[in-house]
Scaffold this active site. Sequence first.
Site, PDB file in Angstrom:
ATOM      1  N   ASP A  29       5.665  57.462   8.099  1.00  0.00           N
ATOM      2  CA  ASP A  29       6.740  57.839   7.179  1.00  0.00           C
ATOM      3  C   ASP A  29       7.906  58.330   8.021  1.00  0.00           C
ATOM      4  O   ASP A  29       7.734  59.148   8.927  1.00  0.00           O
ATOM      5  CB  ASP A  29       6.238  58.941   6.221  1.00  0.00           C
ATOM      6  CG  ASP A  29       7.196  59.150   5.055  1.00  0.00           C
ATOM      7  OD1 ASP A  29       8.398  59.388   5.306  1.00  0.00           O
ATOM      8  OD2 ASP A  29       6.751  59.084   3.905  1.00  0.00           O
ATOM      9  N   ILE A  30       9.085  57.821   7.712  1.00  0.00           N
ATOM     10  CA  ILE A  30      10.256  58.146   8.538  1.00  0.00           C
ATOM     11  C   ILE A  30      10.695  59.609   8.366  1.00  0.00           C
ATOM     12  O   ILE A  30      11.290  60.198   9.268  1.00  0.00           O
ATOM     13  CB  ILE A  30      11.404  57.149   8.232  1.00  0.00           C
ATOM     14  CG1 ILE A  30      12.393  57.081   9.363  1.00  0.00           C
ATOM     15  CG2 ILE A  30      12.091  57.453   6.919  1.00  0.00           C
ATOM     16  CD1 ILE A  30      13.247  55.835   9.342  1.00  0.00           C
ATOM     17  N   GLU A  88       9.895  56.858  -5.210  1.00  0.00           N
ATOM     18  CA  GLU A  88      11.086  56.515  -4.431  1.00  0.00           C
ATOM     19  C   GLU A  88      11.103  55.035  -4.045  1.00  0.00           C
ATOM     20  O   GLU A  88      12.139  54.374  -4.195  1.00  0.00           O
ATOM     21  CB  GLU A  88      11.112  57.402  -3.174  1.00  0.00           C
ATOM     22  CG  GLU A  88      12.349  57.238  -2.323  1.00  0.00           C
ATOM     23  CD  GLU A  88      12.243  58.046  -1.020  1.00  0.00           C
ATOM     24  OE1 GLU A  88      11.693  59.174  -1.037  1.00  0.00           O
ATOM     25  OE2 GLU A  88      12.692  57.531   0.008  1.00  0.00           O
ATOM     26  N   HIS A  93       2.140  52.166  -1.924  1.00  0.00           N
ATOM     27  CA  HIS A  93       1.790  52.782  -0.642  1.00  0.00           C
ATOM     28  C   HIS A  93       0.937  54.012  -0.877  1.00  0.00           C
ATOM     29  O   HIS A  93       1.136  54.745  -1.843  1.00  0.00           O
ATOM     30  CB  HIS A  93       3.038  53.146   0.175  1.00  0.00           C
ATOM     31  CG  HIS A  93       4.063  53.934  -0.579  1.00  0.00           C
ATOM     32  ND1 HIS A  93       4.896  53.354  -1.504  1.00  0.00           N
ATOM     33  CD2 HIS A  93       4.375  55.257  -0.561  1.00  0.00           C
ATOM     34  CE1 HIS A  93       5.697  54.280  -2.021  1.00  0.00           C
ATOM     35  NE2 HIS A  93       5.391  55.443  -1.470  1.00  0.00           N
ATOM     36  N   HIS A  95      -0.036  57.557   0.841  1.00  0.00           N
ATOM     37  CA  HIS A  95       0.347  58.528   1.872  1.00  0.00           C
ATOM     38  C   HIS A  95      -0.922  59.106   2.489  1.00  0.00           C
ATOM     39  O   HIS A  95      -1.795  59.606   1.762  1.00  0.00           O
ATOM     40  CB  HIS A  95       1.117  59.706   1.256  1.00  0.00           C
ATOM     41  CG  HIS A  95       2.457  59.378   0.677  1.00  0.00           C
ATOM     42  ND1 HIS A  95       3.640  59.625   1.340  1.00  0.00           N
ATOM     43  CD2 HIS A  95       2.806  58.849  -0.527  1.00  0.00           C
ATOM     44  CE1 HIS A  95       4.661  59.260   0.570  1.00  0.00           C
ATOM     45  NE2 HIS A  95       4.193  58.790  -0.566  1.00  0.00           N
TER      46      HIS A  95
HETATM   47  P1  AMP Z   1       7.373  57.737  -2.716  1.00  0.00           P
HETATM   48  O1  AMP Z   1       7.852  56.365  -3.182  1.00  0.00           O
HETATM   49  O2  AMP Z   1       7.839  58.823  -3.649  1.00  0.00           O
HETATM   50  O3  AMP Z   1       5.885  57.776  -2.508  1.00  0.00           O
HETATM   51  O4  AMP Z   1       8.057  58.042  -1.323  1.00  0.00           O
HETATM   52  C1  AMP Z   1       8.397  57.030  -0.425  1.00  0.00           C
HETATM   53  C2  AMP Z   1       8.190  57.503   0.995  1.00  0.00           C
HETATM   54  O5  AMP Z   1       8.662  56.480   1.861  1.00  0.00           O
HETATM   55  C3  AMP Z   1       8.951  58.792   1.370  1.00  0.00           C
HETATM   56  O6  AMP Z   1       8.019  59.741   1.899  1.00  0.00           O
HETATM   57  C4  AMP Z   1       9.963  58.334   2.418  1.00  0.00           C
HETATM   58  O7  AMP Z   1      10.200  59.282   3.440  1.00  0.00           O
HETATM   59  C5  AMP Z   1       9.314  57.060   2.962  1.00  0.00           C
HETATM   60  N1  AMP Z   1      10.265  56.084   3.474  1.00  0.00           N
HETATM   61  C6  AMP Z   1      11.402  55.635   2.889  1.00  0.00           C
HETATM   62  N2  AMP Z   1      12.000  54.703   3.644  1.00  0.00           N
HETATM   63  C7  AMP Z   1      11.210  54.541   4.733  1.00  0.00           C
HETATM   64  C8  AMP Z   1      11.291  53.722   5.905  1.00  0.00           C
HETATM   65  N3  AMP Z   1      12.303  52.866   6.110  1.00  0.00           N
HETATM   66  N4  AMP Z   1      10.304  53.822   6.830  1.00  0.00           N
HETATM   67  C9  AMP Z   1       9.276  54.670   6.657  1.00  0.00           C
HETATM   68  N5  AMP Z   1       9.143  55.476   5.576  1.00  0.00           N
HETATM   69  C10 AMP Z   1      10.103  55.417   4.630  1.00  0.00           C
END
Ligand code: AMP
Length: 131
Positions: A29-30, A88, A93, A95
């Site tokens: 995760d970035i 988001e 995905h 975590h």
């Molecule tokens: P959620 O969809 O609420 O589970 O959150 C999406 C997750 O993806 C968040 O923790 C972000 O920090 C992560 N994220 C968003 N863009 C990227 C990226 N380009 N590379 C890695 N992680 C990402």
Amino acid sequence: MASIFTKIINREIPGHIVAEDDNYIAFLDINPLVEGHVLVVPKEETDYIFNLDDKVFSGLHLFSKKVAKAIEKSVDCIRIGVAVIGLEVPHVHIHLVPLNSMNDINFSKGKLNPSKEELEEVAAAIKKNFN
Ligand code: AMP
């Protein structure tokens, strides 16, 4: 339009990839909650985890288990926590979050913003321990 995760899968944008097979990929995760926070993603682009077909759903969890074992060996933690949010990024995905306390998996807290070098270092360690 391809999701941001599909762009990582297709190497159109950079990702700190720690594990991959034909159907799944795992990358850092970035903006991690803690160091070693990994996202495990099916390559097939589906928005909602409970809309995955059974084979992809179970395969995703088996792949996540292998990735969690690699994180355990790479990061100082008591165990690996699991969460599915998806508010988001509309591409399924899981975590995987290394835990030392309950607050480590509090998605309401501020996230970290590690440097590329810090991400590269932890990604290399997890990748090395993945088998
Ligand atoms: P959620 O969809 O609420 O589970 O959150 C999406 C997750 O993806 C968040 O923790 C972000 O920090 C992560 N994220 C968003 N863009 C990227 C990226 N380009 N590379 C890695 N992680 C990402």
